[in-house]
Motif scaffolding. Structure first.
Motif, PDB file in Angstrom:
ATOM      1  N   ARG A 255     -13.380 -10.274  -3.134  1.00  0.00           N
ATOM      2  CA  ARG A 255     -13.107  -9.550  -4.373  1.00  0.00           C
ATOM      3  C   ARG A 255     -14.301  -8.643  -4.678  1.00  0.00           C
ATOM      4  O   ARG A 255     -15.427  -9.111  -4.836  1.00  0.00           O
ATOM      5  CB  ARG A 255     -12.859 -10.484  -5.552  1.00  0.00           C
TER       6      ARG A 255
ATOM      7  N   TRP B  47     -10.589   2.760  -5.922  1.00  0.00           N
ATOM      8  CA  TRP B  47     -11.415   2.268  -4.819  1.00  0.00           C
ATOM      9  C   TRP B  47     -11.107   3.123  -3.591  1.00  0.00           C
ATOM     10  O   TRP B  47      -9.940   3.240  -3.189  1.00  0.00           O
ATOM     11  CB  TRP B  47     -11.120   0.801  -4.514  1.00  0.00           C
TER      12      TRP B  47
ATOM     13  N   ALA C  90      -6.891   2.286  -3.353  1.00  0.00           N
ATOM     14  CA  ALA C  90      -6.132   1.891  -4.533  1.00  0.00           C
ATOM     15  C   ALA C  90      -6.588   2.717  -5.733  1.00  0.00           C
ATOM     16  O   ALA C  90      -7.768   3.049  -5.848  1.00  0.00           O
ATOM     17  CB  ALA C  90      -6.316   0.410  -4.838  1.00  0.00           C
TER      18      ALA C  90
ATOM     19  N   THR D 179      -0.221   2.162 -10.680  1.00  0.00           N
ATOM     20  CA  THR D 179      -1.109   1.866  -9.558  1.00  0.00           C
ATOM     21  C   THR D 179      -0.612   2.583  -8.306  1.00  0.00           C
ATOM     22  O   THR D 179       0.586   2.865  -8.159  1.00  0.00           O
ATOM     23  CB  THR D 179      -1.168   0.359  -9.252  1.00  0.00           C
TER      24      THR D 179
ATOM     25  N   TYR E  88      -1.323   2.305  -4.006  1.00  0.00           N
ATOM     26  CA  TYR E  88      -1.956   1.627  -2.885  1.00  0.00           C
ATOM     27  C   TYR E  88      -1.647   2.392  -1.606  1.00  0.00           C
ATOM     28  O   TYR E  88      -0.508   2.820  -1.387  1.00  0.00           O
ATOM     29  CB  TYR E  88      -1.446   0.193  -2.743  1.00  0.00           C
TER      30      TYR E  88
ATOM     31  N   PHE F  21      -3.902  -5.884  -1.089  1.00  0.00           N
ATOM     32  CA  PHE F  21      -4.957  -5.551  -2.048  1.00  0.00           C
ATOM     33  C   PHE F  21      -4.351  -5.413  -3.439  1.00  0.00           C
ATOM     34  O   PHE F  21      -3.223  -4.954  -3.597  1.00  0.00           O
ATOM     35  CB  PHE F  21      -5.632  -4.228  -1.691  1.00  0.00           C
ATOM     36  N   THR F  22      -5.148  -5.789  -4.446  1.00  0.00           N
ATOM     37  CA  THR F  22      -4.746  -5.626  -5.837  1.00  0.00           C
ATOM     38  C   THR F  22      -5.908  -5.064  -6.636  1.00  0.00           C
ATOM     39  O   THR F  22      -7.002  -5.629  -6.628  1.00  0.00           O
ATOM     40  CB  THR F  22      -4.314  -6.963  -6.450  1.00  0.00           C
ATOM     41  N   ILE F  23      -5.647  -3.947  -7.310  1.00  0.00           N
ATOM     42  CA  ILE F  23      -6.659  -3.357  -8.185  1.00  0.00           C
ATOM     43  C   ILE F  23      -6.351  -3.747  -9.624  1.00  0.00           C
ATOM     44  O   ILE F  23      -5.185  -3.793 -10.026  1.00  0.00           O
ATOM     45  CB  ILE F  23      -6.700  -1.816  -8.024  1.00  0.00           C
TER      46      ILE F  23
ATOM     47  N   LEU G 236     -11.215  -5.146  -7.097  1.00  0.00           N
ATOM     48  CA  LEU G 236     -10.315  -4.979  -5.963  1.00  0.00           C
ATOM     49  C   LEU G 236     -10.252  -6.320  -5.248  1.00  0.00           C
ATOM     50  O   LEU G 236     -11.213  -6.734  -4.601  1.00  0.00           O
ATOM     51  CB  LEU G 236     -10.783  -3.887  -5.006  1.00  0.00           C
TER      52      LEU G 236
ATOM     53  N   MET H 266      -8.958  -8.372  -2.308  1.00  0.00           N
ATOM     54  CA  MET H 266      -8.527  -8.062  -0.947  1.00  0.00           C
ATOM     55  C   MET H 266      -8.193  -9.359  -0.236  1.00  0.00           C
ATOM     56  O   MET H 266      -9.080 -10.208  -0.041  1.00  0.00           O
ATOM     57  CB  MET H 266      -9.631  -7.311  -0.201  1.00  0.00           C
TER      58      MET H 266
ATOM     59  N   TYR I  59     -16.871   0.528   0.903  1.00  0.00           N
ATOM     60  CA  TYR I  59     -15.947   0.679  -0.213  1.00  0.00           C
ATOM     61  C   TYR I  59     -16.694   1.248  -1.415  1.00  0.00           C
ATOM     62  O   TYR I  59     -17.762   0.753  -1.789  1.00  0.00           O
ATOM     63  CB  TYR I  59     -15.311  -0.654  -0.560  1.00  0.00           C
TER      64      TYR I  59
ATOM     65  N   CYS J 266     -16.379   2.604  -5.488  1.00  0.00           N
ATOM     66  CA  CYS J 266     -15.690   2.656  -6.761  1.00  0.00           C
ATOM     67  C   CYS J 266     -15.841   4.071  -7.321  1.00  0.00           C
ATOM     68  O   CYS J 266     -16.911   4.687  -7.178  1.00  0.00           O
ATOM     69  CB  CYS J 266     -16.347   1.641  -7.686  1.00  0.00           C
TER      70      CYS J 266
END
Length: 122
Positions: A19, A36, A49, A58, A60, A68-70, A81, A83, A94, A96
């Motif tokens: 994360r 991201w 994302a 959102t 992706y 993945f979830t933002i 994020l 992952m 990565y 931001c």
């Protein structure tokens, strides 16, 4: 001015999870679109994302969709994020990013963090 600081990167085995966190300071970022991006050597920075300021929209990349979830916590001025099911091809730096437009175009984002390395071993 907004400063963004990422954390949470590291080395993980394929199939594992990480994360990433991005803490904003300097002014509230609640009105910003947050994203991201990731970049590997020799390639352009790509949006993994994107999250609208309200959290209601959102985006992706196809390569990360379903894994993945933002998310964001405006009270903490932090975007995350999550992952999961990581693959070796997710290895990248990565970043931001924060901006005004809901877009996947890197040049549209005004604020950037310094980046955090994610390495997924096979």
């Amino acid at each position: 001015q907004v400063q963004l600081v990422e954390s949470g990167g590291g080395l993980v085995q394929a199939g594992g999870s990480l994360r990433l966190s991005c803490a904003a300071s300097g002014r509230t970022f609640s009105g910003f679109v947050m994203a991201w991006f990731r970049q590997t050597p020799g390639k352009e920075r790509e949006a993994a994302a994107v999250l609208s300021w309200s959290g209601g929209s959102t985006y992706y990349a196809d390569s990360v969709k379903g894994r993945f979830t933002i998310s964001r916590d405006n009270a903490k001025n932090t975007v995350y994020l999550q992952m999961n099911s990581l693959k070796p091809e997710d290895t990248a730096v990565y970043y931001c990013a924060g901006g005004s437009d809901y877009t996947t175009m890197a040049q549209a984002y005004r604020y950037w963090g310094q980046g955090t390395q994610v390495t997924v071993s096979s």
